[in-house]
Design a protein around this motif. Structure first.
Motif, mmCIF file in Angstrom:
data_model
loop_
_atom_site.group_PDB
_atom_site.id
_atom_site.type_symbol
_atom_site.label_atom_id
_atom_site.label_comp_id
_atom_site.label_asym_id
_atom_site.label_seq_id
_atom_site.Cartn_x
_atom_site.Cartn_y
_atom_site.Cartn_z
ATOM 1 N N PRO A 8 0.830 -1.203 0.000
ATOM 2 C CA PRO A 8 0.000 0.000 0.000
ATOM 3 C C PRO A 8 0.867 1.257 0.000
ATOM 4 O O PRO A 8 1.974 1.250 0.534
ATOM 5 N N HIS A 9 0.357 2.298 -0.633
ATOM 6 C CA HIS A 9 1.019 3.605 -0.724
ATOM 7 C C HIS A 9 2.136 3.624 -1.768
ATOM 8 O O HIS A 9 2.788 4.654 -1.946
ATOM 9 N N MET A 10 2.381 2.507 -2.432
ATOM 10 C CA MET A 10 3.435 2.449 -3.446
ATOM 11 C C MET A 10 2.887 1.860 -4.748
ATOM 12 O O MET A 10 3.590 1.175 -5.486
ATOM 13 N N GLY A 11 1.619 2.150 -5.039
ATOM 14 C CA GLY A 11 0.968 1.543 -6.189
ATOM 15 C C GLY A 11 1.596 1.912 -7.515
ATOM 16 O O GLY A 11 1.745 1.066 -8.404
ATOM 17 N N ALA A 12 1.979 3.176 -7.688
ATOM 18 C CA ALA A 12 2.577 3.599 -8.953
ATOM 19 C C ALA A 12 3.953 2.980 -9.132
ATOM 20 O O ALA A 12 4.281 2.444 -10.203
ATOM 21 N N TYR A 13 4.761 3.040 -8.092
ATOM 22 C CA TYR A 13 6.095 2.441 -8.127
ATOM 23 C C TYR A 13 5.990 0.934 -8.361
ATOM 24 O O TYR A 13 6.706 0.361 -9.190
ATOM 25 N N GLY A 14 5.089 0.287 -7.632
ATOM 26 C CA GLY A 14 4.932 -1.158 -7.767
ATOM 27 C C GLY A 14 4.461 -1.571 -9.147
ATOM 28 O O GLY A 14 4.910 -2.580 -9.691
ATOM 29 N N ALA A 15 3.546 -0.778 -9.743
ATOM 30 C CA ALA A 15 3.073 -1.092 -11.089
ATOM 31 C C ALA A 15 4.204 -0.983 -12.098
ATOM 32 O O ALA A 15 4.337 -1.816 -13.005
ATOM 33 N N ALA A 16 5.043 0.053 -11.940
ATOM 34 C CA ALA A 16 6.167 0.231 -12.856
ATOM 35 C C ALA A 16 7.161 -0.922 -12.726
ATOM 36 O O ALA A 16 7.647 -1.459 -13.734
ATOM 37 N N LYS A 17 7.457 -1.324 -11.497
ATOM 38 C CA LYS A 17 8.412 -2.410 -11.292
ATOM 39 C C LYS A 17 7.829 -3.756 -11.721
ATOM 40 O O LYS A 17 8.561 -4.632 -12.203
ATOM 41 N N ALA A 18 6.511 -3.948 -11.561
ATOM 42 C CA ALA A 18 5.878 -5.175 -12.051
ATOM 43 C C ALA A 18 5.952 -5.227 -13.577
ATOM 44 O O ALA A 18 6.179 -6.297 -14.162
ATOM 45 N N GLY A 19 5.761 -4.081 -14.218
ATOM 46 C CA GLY A 19 5.926 -4.020 -15.666
ATOM 47 C C GLY A 19 7.353 -4.339 -16.077
ATOM 48 O O GLY A 19 7.591 -4.972 -17.120
ATOM 49 N N LEU A 20 8.316 -3.901 -15.254
ATOM 50 C CA LEU A 20 9.716 -4.208 -15.538
ATOM 51 C C LEU A 20 9.964 -5.713 -15.498
ATOM 52 O O LEU A 20 10.700 -6.252 -16.328
ATOM 53 N N VAL A 21 9.350 -6.400 -14.545
ATOM 54 C CA VAL A 21 9.477 -7.859 -14.478
ATOM 55 C C VAL A 21 8.989 -8.488 -15.776
ATOM 56 O O VAL A 21 9.638 -9.378 -16.339
ATOM 57 N N ALA A 22 7.841 -8.038 -16.264
ATOM 58 C CA ALA A 22 7.294 -8.579 -17.514
ATOM 59 C C ALA A 22 8.239 -8.306 -18.682
ATOM 60 O O ALA A 22 8.458 -9.183 -19.533
ATOM 61 N N MET A 23 8.806 -7.101 -18.735
ATOM 62 C CA MET A 23 9.716 -6.761 -19.824
ATOM 63 C C MET A 23 10.968 -7.632 -19.788
ATOM 64 O O MET A 23 11.410 -8.153 -20.824
ATOM 65 N N VAL A 24 11.535 -7.807 -18.588
ATOM 66 C CA VAL A 24 12.751 -8.618 -18.476
ATOM 67 C C VAL A 24 12.462 -10.076 -18.825
ATOM 68 O O VAL A 24 13.266 -10.732 -19.499
ATOM 69 N N THR A 25 11.323 -10.580 -18.397
ATOM 70 C CA THR A 25 10.953 -11.962 -18.728
ATOM 71 C C THR A 25 10.832 -12.141 -20.235
ATOM 72 O O THR A 25 11.304 -13.154 -20.795
ATOM 73 N N ASN A 26 10.243 -11.168 -20.908
ATOM 74 C CA ASN A 26 10.156 -11.230 -22.370
ATOM 75 C C ASN A 26 11.541 -11.153 -23.009
ATOM 76 O O ASN A 26 11.821 -11.872 -23.981
#
Length: 275
Positions: A154-172
């Motif tokens: 909680p309170h880090m939704g924007a940061y967490g969304a960006a880092k979760a997207g980074l995980v997807a990018m690195v996996t690809n």
């Protein structure tokens, strides 16, 4: 006959976000291990101090202005780094900051700023160095993620969304680069004592800590040090060819439960003074 040619002795590195925290510690650690390092950040005066320290200790380093949200800045930074050190063998993409705030309280512009820094910026850096790596059939793309990408806070939704997207990018990247000789890795720091986020006022930090405790995300008060992450990143970069670190998560070890409370608090205070 080896399956792969060994890594070259000279491996120039780009470290984005090198003016403080994990980026600074990583640049210093890699330079101490013999890597020529190009430091990039917006605070050029800080880069000059760190480059001077590395050079005084016998390392090879240069520093250039870098704003990962500006495509022209990324292109200029990579060009200057190659001219100064040679073709880039390792990228450490760690530029960023964090933004505290509930998703219903922050603006879409604030949300987007986190995506631009942590996700789009990392993509810009990768695409800038990838052509040369693909041509040489070797190279390491190392991205600094976050445990917030794995377990949202909680309170880090924007940061967490960006880092979760980074995980997807690195996996690809790992799937798409298979067989090219280029390795893509992501290192996830747990709570780390740096300037990022911890300079916020108490009215922001306090509610966040309360909610983290509520969701079981603040089990103890020990933090990683930036140097802990630097060693982990160096381990990834130095992994011999034939294998690669796909994902690494580093968490702070909890204080010993058998230690008296006063001694644990003294130890914590000493560590904070050393940051």
């Amino acid at each position: 006959m080896p399956r792969f040619d060994p890594l070259p002795e000279r491996r120039p590195v780009i470290v984005a976000g090198a003016s403080s925290g994990i980026g600074e510690a990583t640049a210093i650690e890699l330079a101490a291990r013999g890597f020529p390092v190009a430091l990039g950040a917006r605070r050029v005066e800080r880069l000059e101090e760190i480059v001077g320290k590395i050079q005084a200790d016998g390392g090879e380093a240069v520093g250039f202005y870098l704003d990962v949200t500006d495509p022209d800045s990324v292109t200029s930074f990579v060009t200057h780094s190659v001219q100064a050190l040679g073709e880039i063998e390792v990228l450490v993409a760690g530029a960023g900051d964090t933004y505290f705030g509930k998703l219903d309280e922050i603006t879409s512009e604030e949300f987007n700023s986190q995506l631009q820094i942590h996700l789009v910026g990392a993509n810009r850096l990768a695409t800038a160095v990838l052509p040369g790596m693909l041509e040489r059939q070797r190279g390491d793309l190392i991205f600094v993620g976050s445990d917030v990408a794995l377990r949202q806070r909680p309170h880090m939704g924007a940061y967490g969304a960006a880092k979760a997207g980074l995980v997807a990018m690195v996996t690809n990247l790992q799937m798409e680069l298979e067989g090219t000789g280029v390795r893509a890795s992501i290192v996830h720091p747990g709570p780390t004592k740096t300037g990022m986020g911890w300079s916020l006022p108490a009215e922001k930090i306090g509610p966040a800590l309360q909610d983290w405790a509520k969701w079981g995300q603040a089990r103890h008060d020990y933090f990683l040090r930036a140097s802990d992450l630097a060693r982990a990143i160096a381990f990834v970069a130095e992994t011999p060819r034939g294998g690669f670190i796909a994902n690494m998560e580093l968490q702070p070890e909890a204080p010993l439960t058998s230690a008296p409370k006063e001694r644990r608090q003294l130890k914590l205070n000493e560590e904070n003074l050393q940051q």
